[in-house]
Design a protein around this motif. Structure first.
Motif, PDB file in Angstrom:
ATOM      1  N   SER A  16      20.079  33.736  23.074  1.00  0.00           N
ATOM      2  CA  SER A  16      19.663  34.702  24.095  1.00  0.00           C
ATOM      3  C   SER A  16      20.890  35.326  24.743  1.00  0.00           C
ATOM      4  O   SER A  16      21.705  34.653  25.344  1.00  0.00           O
ATOM      5  N   SER A  17      21.031  36.637  24.606  1.00  0.00           N
ATOM      6  CA  SER A  17      22.203  37.320  25.141  1.00  0.00           C
ATOM      7  C   SER A  17      22.015  37.756  26.586  1.00  0.00           C
ATOM      8  O   SER A  17      22.971  38.071  27.267  1.00  0.00           O
ATOM      9  N   ASP A  18      20.769  37.787  27.083  1.00  0.00           N
ATOM     10  CA  ASP A  18      20.536  38.234  28.451  1.00  0.00           C
ATOM     11  C   ASP A  18      20.522  37.069  29.436  1.00  0.00           C
ATOM     12  O   ASP A  18      20.290  37.274  30.619  1.00  0.00           O
ATOM     13  N   ASP A  19      20.780  35.858  28.990  1.00  0.00           N
ATOM     14  CA  ASP A  19      20.807  34.691  29.865  1.00  0.00           C
ATOM     15  C   ASP A  19      22.065  34.752  30.738  1.00  0.00           C
ATOM     16  O   ASP A  19      23.169  34.927  30.238  1.00  0.00           O
ATOM     17  N   SER A  20      21.914  34.572  32.041  1.00  0.00           N
ATOM     18  CA  SER A  20      23.053  34.679  32.954  1.00  0.00           C
ATOM     19  C   SER A  20      23.963  33.453  32.867  1.00  0.00           C
ATOM     20  O   SER A  20      25.122  33.518  33.247  1.00  0.00           O
ATOM     21  N   SER A  21      23.468  32.330  32.367  1.00  0.00           N
ATOM     22  CA  SER A  21      24.299  31.133  32.269  1.00  0.00           C
ATOM     23  C   SER A  21      24.990  31.018  30.915  1.00  0.00           C
ATOM     24  O   SER A  21      25.619  30.027  30.630  1.00  0.00           O
ATOM     25  N   ALA A  22      24.890  32.015  30.062  1.00  0.00           N
ATOM     26  CA  ALA A  22      25.486  31.971  28.725  1.00  0.00           C
ATOM     27  C   ALA A  22      27.010  31.817  28.757  1.00  0.00           C
ATOM     28  O   ALA A  22      27.547  31.041  27.974  1.00  0.00           O
ATOM     29  N   PRO A  23      27.771  32.509  29.631  1.00  0.00           N
ATOM     30  CA  PRO A  23      29.219  32.332  29.613  1.00  0.00           C
ATOM     31  C   PRO A  23      29.660  30.913  29.964  1.00  0.00           C
ATOM     32  O   PRO A  23      30.653  30.439  29.470  1.00  0.00           O
ATOM     33  N   SER A  24      28.911  30.206  30.813  1.00  0.00           N
ATOM     34  CA  SER A  24      29.321  28.866  31.184  1.00  0.00           C
ATOM     35  C   SER A  24      28.972  27.849  30.111  1.00  0.00           C
ATOM     36  O   SER A  24      29.418  26.723  30.162  1.00  0.00           O
ATOM     37  N   VAL A  37      39.915  22.965  21.103  1.00  0.00           N
ATOM     38  CA  VAL A  37      38.643  23.543  21.548  1.00  0.00           C
ATOM     39  C   VAL A  37      38.065  22.621  22.608  1.00  0.00           C
ATOM     40  O   VAL A  37      37.982  21.405  22.415  1.00  0.00           O
ATOM     41  N   VAL A  38      37.676  23.218  23.735  1.00  0.00           N
ATOM     42  CA  VAL A  38      37.124  22.452  24.849  1.00  0.00           C
ATOM     43  C   VAL A  38      35.630  22.727  24.937  1.00  0.00           C
ATOM     44  O   VAL A  38      35.208  23.878  25.064  1.00  0.00           O
ATOM     45  N   ALA A  39      34.850  21.672  24.871  1.00  0.00           N
ATOM     46  CA  ALA A  39      33.403  21.790  24.982  1.00  0.00           C
ATOM     47  C   ALA A  39      33.016  22.067  26.428  1.00  0.00           C
ATOM     48  O   ALA A  39      33.765  21.714  27.356  1.00  0.00           O
ATOM     49  N   PRO A  40      31.862  22.694  26.665  1.00  0.00           N
ATOM     50  CA  PRO A  40      31.465  23.029  28.039  1.00  0.00           C
ATOM     51  C   PRO A  40      31.377  21.824  28.976  1.00  0.00           C
ATOM     52  O   PRO A  40      31.713  21.930  30.157  1.00  0.00           O
ATOM     53  N   GLU A  41      30.981  20.680  28.457  1.00  0.00           N
ATOM     54  CA  GLU A  41      30.855  19.510  29.331  1.00  0.00           C
ATOM     55  C   GLU A  41      32.201  18.872  29.664  1.00  0.00           C
ATOM     56  O   GLU A  41      32.300  18.080  30.597  1.00  0.00           O
ATOM     57  N   ASP A  42      33.270  19.220  28.932  1.00  0.00           N
ATOM     58  CA  ASP A  42      34.596  18.645  29.169  1.00  0.00           C
ATOM     59  C   ASP A  42      35.546  19.577  29.913  1.00  0.00           C
ATOM     60  O   ASP A  42      36.700  19.228  30.124  1.00  0.00           O
ATOM     61  N   ARG A  61      37.276  32.545  25.027  1.00  0.00           N
ATOM     62  CA  ARG A  61      35.925  32.003  24.967  1.00  0.00           C
ATOM     63  C   ARG A  61      35.411  32.124  23.544  1.00  0.00           C
ATOM     64  O   ARG A  61      35.485  33.179  22.918  1.00  0.00           O
ATOM     65  N   LEU A  62      34.895  31.036  23.034  1.00  0.00           N
ATOM     66  CA  LEU A  62      34.318  31.044  21.694  1.00  0.00           C
ATOM     67  C   LEU A  62      32.826  31.336  21.798  1.00  0.00           C
ATOM     68  O   LEU A  62      32.162  30.881  22.734  1.00  0.00           O
ATOM     69  N   PRO A  63      32.292  32.082  20.853  1.00  0.00           N
ATOM     70  CA  PRO A  63      30.852  32.370  20.913  1.00  0.00           C
ATOM     71  C   PRO A  63      30.048  31.084  20.783  1.00  0.00           C
ATOM     72  O   PRO A  63      30.342  30.222  19.957  1.00  0.00           O
TER      73      PRO A  63
END
Length: 131
Positions: free
Chosen positions: A42-50, A87-92, A35-37
């Motif tokens: 916001s680090s406390d966002d629960s949807s950040a990894p996706s 590198v794969v973008a989140p939408e792809d 996973r690339l940063p």
């Protein structure tokens, strides 16, 4: 380091890498993903990894470094290490993994099952000796 490939180039190169590895008597292909940063602060966002991009790598496990235990001193017959990355973008991600799974399954057709007959014989002999 070489620039990342686009998805079509990555899949065609991965297909070639898998076919050459299965044609050899002993070939390995290492697939890794990381996973690339993301750009979200916001680090406390629960949807950040996706929401972060994924780096996909494939190598043939070949090294150019000389093996000190090897009897041969020259590495002239060795092929250079193959390194692929994209590198794969989140939408792809969904579409990428569908095609990625197809390419990996097609490349693993020539694999042989592991011979475990010697391990079973040792295990049964050990149980008999203990009893």
């Amino acid at each position: 380091m070489a620039p990342h490939l686009n998805h079509d180039e990555f899949f065609s190169s991965l297909t070639n890498l898998l076919t050459t590895a299965t044609q050899k008597s002993r070939g390995s292909v290492y697939l890794t993903q990381k996973r690339l940063p993301g750009n979200n602060s916001s680090s406390d966002d629960s949807s950040a990894p996706s929401q972060s991009s994924i780096l996909i790598r494939a190598t043939d496990g070949n090294t150019n470094a000389a093996n000190p235990k090897s009897k041969t001193k020259s590495r002239e017959d060795a092929h250079p290490k193959v390194k692929l990355a994209t590198v794969v973008a989140p939408e792809d991600i969904e579409a990428f993994y569908v095609r990625y799974a197809e390419v990996c399954k097609a490349g693993m057709v020539g694999m042989k099952k592991r011979d475990r007959s010697g391990k079973k014989k040792k295990g049964k002999a050990g149980k008999v000796a203990k009893a």
